[in-house]
Design a protein around this motif. Structure first.
Motif, mmCIF file in Angstrom:
data_model
loop_
_atom_site.group_PDB
_atom_site.id
_atom_site.type_symbol
_atom_site.label_atom_id
_atom_site.label_comp_id
_atom_site.label_asym_id
_atom_site.label_seq_id
_atom_site.Cartn_x
_atom_site.Cartn_y
_atom_site.Cartn_z
ATOM 1 N N ARG A 378 16.198 -31.281 26.533
ATOM 2 C CA ARG A 378 15.885 -32.580 27.192
ATOM 3 C C ARG A 378 14.373 -32.708 27.743
ATOM 4 N N LYS A 379 13.989 -31.301 28.237
ATOM 5 C CA LYS A 379 12.754 -31.335 28.932
ATOM 6 C C LYS A 379 11.602 -31.510 27.785
ATOM 7 N N VAL A 380 11.824 -30.917 26.779
ATOM 8 C CA VAL A 380 10.671 -31.059 25.898
ATOM 9 C C VAL A 380 10.575 -32.488 25.200
ATOM 10 N N SER A 381 11.792 -32.962 25.094
ATOM 11 C CA SER A 381 11.657 -34.506 24.322
ATOM 12 C C SER A 381 11.110 -35.309 25.333
ATOM 13 N N GLU A 382 11.277 -34.994 26.564
ATOM 14 C CA GLU A 382 10.812 -35.768 27.661
ATOM 15 C C GLU A 382 9.267 -35.666 27.890
ATOM 16 N N HIS A 383 8.893 -34.308 27.729
ATOM 17 C CA HIS A 383 7.473 -33.936 27.781
ATOM 18 C C HIS A 383 6.555 -34.869 26.480
ATOM 19 N N TYR A 384 7.363 -34.839 25.623
ATOM 20 C CA TYR A 384 6.507 -35.268 24.332
ATOM 21 C C TYR A 384 7.069 -36.937 23.971
ATOM 22 N N ASN A 385 7.804 -37.193 24.885
ATOM 23 C CA ASN A 385 8.126 -38.614 24.794
ATOM 24 C C ASN A 385 8.683 -39.009 23.519
ATOM 25 N N ILE A 386 9.812 -38.028 22.871
ATOM 26 C CA ILE A 386 10.580 -38.407 21.706
ATOM 27 C C ILE A 386 11.916 -38.520 22.031
ATOM 28 N N ARG A 387 12.918 -39.277 21.289
ATOM 29 C CA ARG A 387 14.293 -39.369 21.621
ATOM 30 C C ARG A 387 14.697 -37.925 21.380
ATOM 31 N N LEU A 388 15.757 -37.751 22.406
ATOM 32 C CA LEU A 388 16.580 -36.458 22.398
ATOM 33 C C LEU A 388 17.416 -36.156 21.201
ATOM 34 N N SER A 389 17.896 -37.537 20.532
ATOM 35 C CA SER A 389 18.639 -37.679 19.325
ATOM 36 C C SER A 389 17.622 -36.871 18.143
ATOM 37 N N ASP A 390 16.380 -37.320 18.355
ATOM 38 C CA ASP A 390 15.676 -36.646 17.225
ATOM 39 C C ASP A 390 15.324 -35.265 17.143
ATOM 40 N N MET A 391 15.607 -34.715 18.672
ATOM 41 C CA MET A 391 15.473 -33.038 18.568
ATOM 42 C C MET A 391 16.416 -32.503 17.728
ATOM 43 N N ILE A 392 17.887 -33.079 17.753
ATOM 44 C CA ILE A 392 18.621 -32.561 16.698
ATOM 45 C C ILE A 392 18.876 -33.106 15.287
ATOM 46 N N GLY A 393 18.058 -34.231 15.246
ATOM 47 C CA GLY A 393 18.234 -35.157 14.077
ATOM 48 C C GLY A 393 17.597 -34.516 12.847
ATOM 49 N N PRO A 394 17.516 -35.426 11.758
ATOM 50 C CA PRO A 394 16.837 -34.664 10.376
ATOM 51 C C PRO A 394 15.381 -34.972 10.193
ATOM 52 N N LYS A 395 14.741 -35.845 11.058
ATOM 53 C CA LYS A 395 13.455 -36.230 10.909
ATOM 54 C C LYS A 395 12.384 -35.188 10.659
ATOM 55 N N ARG A 396 11.662 -35.246 9.864
ATOM 56 C CA ARG A 396 10.598 -34.117 9.632
ATOM 57 C C ARG A 396 9.154 -34.361 9.864
ATOM 58 N N VAL A 397 8.630 -35.618 10.532
ATOM 59 C CA VAL A 397 7.425 -35.746 10.763
ATOM 60 C C VAL A 397 7.207 -34.745 11.877
ATOM 61 N N ARG A 398 5.691 -34.637 11.783
ATOM 62 C CA ARG A 398 5.067 -33.632 12.699
ATOM 63 C C ARG A 398 5.454 -33.948 14.297
ATOM 64 N N ALA A 399 5.378 -35.433 14.458
ATOM 65 C CA ALA A 399 5.499 -35.645 15.887
ATOM 66 C C ALA A 399 6.817 -35.446 16.478
#
Ligand code: ADP
Ligand code: MG
Length: 464
Positions: A378-399
């Protein structure tokens, strides 16, 4: 004797024993009941029961008798896990015991019934000064702003809004400002009160039909400080009145200082117009303590204790241990130190690491906070402004992949989870993927300053 009577007695005790004693010894007491003249309180540890009984037992008893209840004894007991009372551990104070030396003066200070026409506000604690406020990275801005306001002079930011978690020094800074202003310009009418007291005065004025007085008094102060303003959230008429008082003072260019446990915009159920008014001045926050600040606070306090308990030795390394282990807030840190000195003087022993571990077992356990993988994500996704679901999802883009690797790295560092377990929490990834991520971050840490800084920031936030 009811919970309510105890509430009143407790309030009186605050005036008698001082804020620090109150916070450390009186506040944690939990009134359990009055039976056959015996008032029972729950305490977290036997040591504490013993200490409270020795030092404050008589005063508590005296005050309870003064409320007109028939109490002949107070007992302090550690509640058993199931909620039942462990009888043998109880410490008692009997009415027949001679009253402690300083007790007779107490009754003279019983809370007076105040009328609305007096200058409102709570007393300023002379012990909270800038001199004994330890400055570190987490509070340097708040301290600087408070200092500036304490100098008096033309009002540059109005209000000064201080916010931060509990026990980080908001109240201390407000009192320090008041003390400083009082020293420089004794004629200034400085009023400090909690938002709760503000509401209480307001309601009282309404009830006694003295609203005109109320308004006039609050509009005649030179400096108004309202502590813990989040308290008035959701209390509509109090907010309304606060808003008018606030505006009247700002219009007269009178300094206002407000504190809260969070930023103005984040206080729920606070009217928008008040939020935006509060944001008009300077908003500064007190960050969670860091190791250096904690150690600084401990060292400063120990200097005071050396005077209070001459001859008590403290083994090198104990303060460092405490600063490292007690990461909650300054109040807890202070309380721990106070207990440690009290205990050591009681048993006449040097303050060693073992003694500290023994005496503070409960505090140490409580601050032994476990960071979870979910929190890290949660903290890391907040920090980088990405979705929490992307944290555990399949996307591979660097961001997204990079923050994910950061979170994996932090999970490895801050939790005791194994690589396969971490992988599972990251959307069922293989442990080799986690290993790769951790390695990657380790490598980048040495090359990329920004990334190293982010990591440090996140680690601190998570461990705070
Ligand atoms: P808050 O109002 O933010 O909850 P307080 O101002 O009541 O916190 O602080 C809690 C206790 O910690 C007080 O006894 C205060 O003196 C002490 N304290 C907090 N910050 C510092 C500091 N930087 N230096 C010295 N003492 C501090
Ligand atoms: Mg406070």
């Amino acid at each position: 004797m009811t919970e309510e009577t105890w509430g009143r007695v407790r309030e009186e005790l605050l005036g008698v024993v001082g804020r620090n004693n109150y916070t450390n010894w009186i506040e944690p007491l939990e009134f359990s009941g009055l039976e056959e003249g015996v008032a029972t309180f729950f305490v977290p540890t036997n040591f504490m029961g013993d200490w409270v009984s020795r030092n404050f037992g008589d005063q508590i008893l005296q005050r309870m008798v003064a409320t007109g209840k028939s109490v002949s004894r107070v007992e302090f007991t550690v509640p058993a896990r199931g909620g039942a009372v462990v009888k043998p551990a109880a410490v008692r104070v009997d009415a027949v015991r001679p009253v402690a030396g300083n007790a007779p003066t107490l009754s003279a200070r019983a809370a007076p019934a105040r009328s609305v026409s007096e200058l409102p506000g709570a007393p300023i604690d002379p012990r909270f000064t800038f001199d004994n406020f330890v400055v570190g990275k987490p509070n340097e801005l708040a301290h600087a702003a408070a200092r500036r306001v304490g100098e008096g002079g033309p009002v540059t930011f109005n209000p000064l809004f201080l916010y931060g978690g509990v026990g980080l020094g908001k109240t201390h800074l407000m009192h320090a400002i008041a003390n400083e202003l009082k020293t420089r310009s004794p004629e200034l009418r400085v009023v400090y009160l909690s938002a709760e007291q503000f509401m209480y005065r307001f309601v009282q004025a309404l009830r006694d039909k003295q609203m005109m007085d109320f308004k006039q008094i609050f509009r005649s102060v030179d400096v108004l400080m309202v502590d813990d303003v989040q308290f008035i959230a959701g209390k509509d008429s109090t907010q309304e009145e606060f808003f008018h008082t606030f505006n009247a003072l700002v219009d007269q260019n009178k300094q206002i200082i407000i504190s809260a446990d969070r930023a103005p915009g984040e206080i729920k159920d606070l009217e928008d117009r008040i939020k935006s008014r509060l944001q008009c001045g300077l908003v500064v926050d007190l960050h969670p303590t860091d190791y250096e600040l904690r150690l600084g606070v401990l060292q400063t306090k120990v200097e005071n204790y050396r005077v209070q308990y001459p001859g008590l030795e403290i083994t090198p390394g104990v303060l460092e241990f405490l600063a490292h282990r007690i990461t909650t807030n300054v109040r807890v840190l202070e309380g721990a130190l106070m207990r440690l000195f009290a205990f050591a003087s009681l048993v006449g022993r040097e303050i060693t690491l073992e003694l500290a571990q023994d005496c503070l077992a409960d505090v140490l356990r409580a601050s032994d906070r476990k960071v979870t993988i979910e929190e890290i994500q949660r903290k890391v996704s907040e920090h980088y402004n990405i979705r929490l679901s992307d944290m555990i999802g399949p996307k591979r883009v660097r961001a997204i992949a990079r923050p994910r690797q950061m979170a994996m790295y932090l999970s490895k560092q801050l939790t005791s989870r194994s690589l396969p377990e971490i992988g599972r929490r990251f959307g069922g990834r293989d442990h080799t993927t986690v290993m790769h991520g951790v390695k990657k971050i380790e490598e980048l840490k040495g090359l990329d300053n920004q990334l190293a800084e982010d990591l440090e920031l996140l680690r601190r936030a998570l461990e705070a």
